[in-house]
Design an enzyme around this catalytic site. Structure first.
Site, mmCIF file in Angstrom:
data_model
loop_
_atom_site.group_PDB
_atom_site.id
_atom_site.type_symbol
_atom_site.label_atom_id
_atom_site.label_comp_id
_atom_site.label_asym_id
_atom_site.label_seq_id
_atom_site.Cartn_x
_atom_site.Cartn_y
_atom_site.Cartn_z
ATOM 1 N N ASP A 1 23.034 42.838 63.810
ATOM 2 C CA ASP A 1 24.320 42.211 64.154
ATOM 3 C C ASP A 1 25.518 43.148 64.302
ATOM 4 O O ASP A 1 25.741 44.002 63.439
ATOM 5 C CB ASP A 1 24.727 41.233 63.045
ATOM 6 C CG ASP A 1 23.599 40.357 62.575
ATOM 7 O OD1 ASP A 1 22.497 40.454 63.119
ATOM 8 O OD2 ASP A 1 23.824 39.584 61.634
ATOM 9 N N GLN B 1 25.179 46.117 61.482
ATOM 10 C CA GLN B 1 24.100 46.133 60.505
ATOM 11 C C GLN B 1 23.219 47.330 60.809
ATOM 12 O O GLN B 1 22.698 47.461 61.932
ATOM 13 C CB GLN B 1 23.279 44.837 60.594
ATOM 14 C CG GLN B 1 24.006 43.636 60.041
ATOM 15 C CD GLN B 1 24.076 43.682 58.519
ATOM 16 O OE1 GLN B 1 23.135 43.354 57.830
ATOM 17 N NE2 GLN B 1 25.214 44.105 57.989
ATOM 18 N N GLU C 1 23.626 31.145 60.971
ATOM 19 C CA GLU C 1 24.101 32.467 60.564
ATOM 20 C C GLU C 1 25.315 32.861 61.402
ATOM 21 O O GLU C 1 25.599 32.270 62.438
ATOM 22 C CB GLU C 1 22.996 33.521 60.791
ATOM 23 C CG GLU C 1 21.726 33.253 60.007
ATOM 24 C CD GLU C 1 20.644 34.322 60.193
ATOM 25 O OE1 GLU C 1 20.008 34.675 59.201
ATOM 26 O OE2 GLU C 1 20.436 34.794 61.320
HETATM 27 C C1 FRU Z 1 21.553 37.721 61.344
HETATM 28 C C2 FRU Z 1 21.382 38.146 59.897
HETATM 29 C C3 FRU Z 1 22.609 37.767 59.090
HETATM 30 C C4 FRU Z 1 22.554 38.724 57.952
HETATM 31 C C5 FRU Z 1 22.049 39.967 58.628
HETATM 32 C C6 FRU Z 1 21.195 40.824 57.752
HETATM 33 O O1 FRU Z 1 20.821 38.455 62.249
HETATM 34 O O2 FRU Z 1 20.216 37.571 59.369
HETATM 35 O O3 FRU Z 1 22.626 36.419 58.685
HETATM 36 O O4 FRU Z 1 23.805 38.919 57.366
HETATM 37 O O5 FRU Z 1 21.298 39.550 59.746
HETATM 38 O O6 FRU Z 1 20.911 42.042 58.359
#
Ligand code: FRU
Length: 586
Positions: free
Chosen positions: A136, A152, A305
């Site tokens: 993300d 991420q 999410e």
């Molecule tokens: C979405 C997710 C989010 C979480 C992150 C973890 O792709 O699952 O909900 O914060 O990725 O890497």
């Protein structure tokens, strides 16, 4: 000194540097360094189990990462930073890997790490991490002429794990400067997704104009934490009072914070299982629960999410409406992850969906997820970015040195059609600067079939095709991008079914996951003429309807760029009114 400690002294890469590895016989090994360089290069095997690598300084654990150290073969290396550490005080404790694994002979100390981009599928104008895994986009915020992009990030391998916030900045949304990791895992957990705001009025007391980051601390429980930066995102200080929002709900994450002008409060929206929760705060630190949203609304095939809540103008009117963006995994229209949204009203307390019976998708491809918008964007713009992958196969796509790219940035607005209000996405204007001189290929009539060979002279796989189709007497207007290897992607306007379709089943490498081959489809509004833009990069195609009424984002992994286009018509003819091909150069 080493004699007492080591089973094995490794002469390494850089002359004069050594390390001692002591295997303790129970899957645990200790590494002590005789000298230190900037990096210890770790050999990775993606299919290996994770070893637990702890860095100890003066016998205290500084951090622990889960790293797939090579057991049978080395896929690639990742750098483990040692700079600044005092050689006599450092110990690496590695657990969960046997003495005969190949990694022990492959560890190298080095002054540098080769970040050269050698992978054929690495996009040329889409954002990718320099190395390692990305999912993300996080914490996107604009300040002092810079667009910040956090994401991420796993710096210790190209599969998901060890979530950090990676960081890059751009002044034009196209060229990105990579910066050091902004947030690393701590005692409260890994750093999951979230957002940033600029605290212009110093409501939190960290300092006027501080960038304040909100993220999920993913430990045993998921809780919401904050950190602040007083130097435009170059360094962050985690707030001592973390976590600031807690719950006993298992999936409780991805806070998106924004300022609500009418109530003069900060609003946090976050995902909680299959609903969104809203909180408010005067000071970014103390949060009050306001409401929940989601039951009986939209798609619920998986966990909700990465929410976003924003207000947008409705094109051609003087109205503004609120949009709640909701990413969902699985349960997308083509399997796996996707982005849905709701349009309605928000009064600072509660979001009300104006059409609870309709499910609306933001993108009709298979590779558009975790979409959120930039906070504080200039000129009243709302700019969104998606992670261009799908949890169905994100960890398996055929790249190694890095894994995953983002979509191109897209400007959002609302439009009305048949009594509904929909979200339109158009490629951000900055992308036009990538275009070289157009190669003009139109106009011509398509009756059954027509080929346009050699779209570009030296086609390196990064280009845009701008098409206008009209004079339509056909039931289907199709076009197929293909290369000399027999790989192709077929698109079709199916005017009977009122759909636009893209088929990537023969697009190139597809066998890495049986969920990858797919035909995606978007609803089509009947028009006299159809304008379309295809943004093609080395491993993706994003199709934008000229008016932004649908977008379709799909990954493709061809052996060589598709450099030919074949049009075909079924049940009558149509005309390609214009066709411009632009090489896209960064
Ligand atoms: C979405 C997710 C989010 C979480 C992150 C973890 O792709 O699952 O909900 O914060 O990725 O890497």
């Amino acid at each position: 000194m080493c004699v007492a400690f080591c089973c094995m002294v490794l002469s390494v890469y850089a002359t004069g540097s050594d390390m001692c590895i002591n295997h303790l016989g129970n899957g645990q090994s200790l590494i002590r360094f005789i000298s230190i360089q900037k990096y210890l290069l770790l050999p990775i095997e993606e299919k290996a189990n994770e070893a637990r690598v702890s860095l100890l300084v003066d016998n205290q654990v500084v951090n622990t990462m889960n790293i797939r150290l090579a057991v049978d073969k080395v896929d690639y290396y990742v750098p483990y930073e040692l700079s600044g550490l005092d050689v006599g005080r450092v110990l690496l404790d590695i657990q969960g890997i046997t003495e005969n694994a190949v990694c022990w002979n492959e560890l190298k100390l080095s002054t540098s790490f080769d970040k050269n981009n050698r992978e054929p599928f690495r996009p040329s104008y889409h954002f990718t991490p320099e190395y390692g895994w990305m999912n993300d986009p996080n914490g996107m915020v604009y300040k002092d002429g810079e667009y910040h992009l956090f994401y991420q990030y796993n710096p210790y391998g190209s599969v998901w794990g060890n979530m950090h916030w990676g960081h890059a900045v751009s002044r034009d949304l196209v060229s990105w400067e990579h910066l050091p990791v902004a947030l690393a895992p701590d005692g409260l957990g890994a750093i999951f997704s979230g957002s940033c705001v600029v605290d212009e009025n110093n409501t939190a007391g960290f300092g006027k104009g501080a960038i304040v980051a909100f993220y999920t601390s993913a430990g045993r429980s998921q809780t919401q934490s904050m950190a602040y930066s007083l130097d435009n995102g170059r360094t962050f200080q985690k707030y001592a009072g973390n976590p600031v929002v807690t719950s006993d709900i298992r999936d409780f994450r991805d806070p998106k914070v924004s300022w609500h002008e009418a109530t003069q409060k900060w609003i946090m929206i976050l995902a909680a299982g299959q609903e969104m929760q809203l909180y408010s705060s005067p000071n970014l630190k103390d949060w009050t629960f306001e409401s929940r949203f989601g039951e009986g609304q939209g798609a619920h095939g998986g966990v909700w999410e990465c929410p976003d809540l924003l207000q947008l103008p409705v094109k051609g009117t003087d109205k503004k409406k609120w949009v709640l963006i909701c990413n969902l995994n699985p349960g997308g229209p083509f399997g796996g992850s996707a982005t849905q949204y709701f349009v309605g009203e928000f009064d600072g307390h509660r979001f009300v969906n104006e059409s609870p019976k309709v499910t609306k998708w933001m993108d009709y491809g298979k590779d558009h997820y975790a979409t959120v918008t930039w906070s504080n964007a200039p000129a009243g713009r709302t700019i969104a970015l998606a992670w261009m992958s799908n949890w169905d196969y994100a960890n398996q796509v055929p790249t190694f040195q890095y894994r995953s790219a983002n979509s191109v940035p897209r400007d959002l607005y609302l439009y009305e059609q048949d009594g509904q209000t929909y979200l339109a996405s158009v490629p951000s204007g900055e992308l036009l600067a990538l275009r070289s001189k157009p190669v003009k290929k139109g106009s011509f009539k398509v009756n059954k079939s027509r080929e346009v060979k050699n779209l570009l002279k030296a086609n390196e796989g990064a280009y845009e095709i701008e098409l206008k189709i009209g004079d339509v007497h056909a039931k289907k207007c199709g076009f197929q991008l293909y290369n000399s290897k027999g790989e192709s992607v077929s698109c079709v306007y199916d005017l009977e079914k009122k759909q636009f379709l893209m088929d990537r089943t023969l697009s190139g490498e597809t066998a890495f996951s049986d969920r990858f081959p797919a035909v995606t489809s978007a609803p089509l509004t009947m028009q006299d003429e159809y304008a379309i833009r295809l943004l093609v990069d080395k491993s993706s195609i994003e199709v934008f309807d000229g008016e932004g009424r649908f977008v379709m984002t799909n990954l493709v992994f061809p052996d060589e760029p598709y450099n030919h286009l074949k049009f075909d018509s079924e049940g009558g003819s149509f005309r390609v009114l214009s066709m411009n091909v632009y090489k896209l150069n960064k």
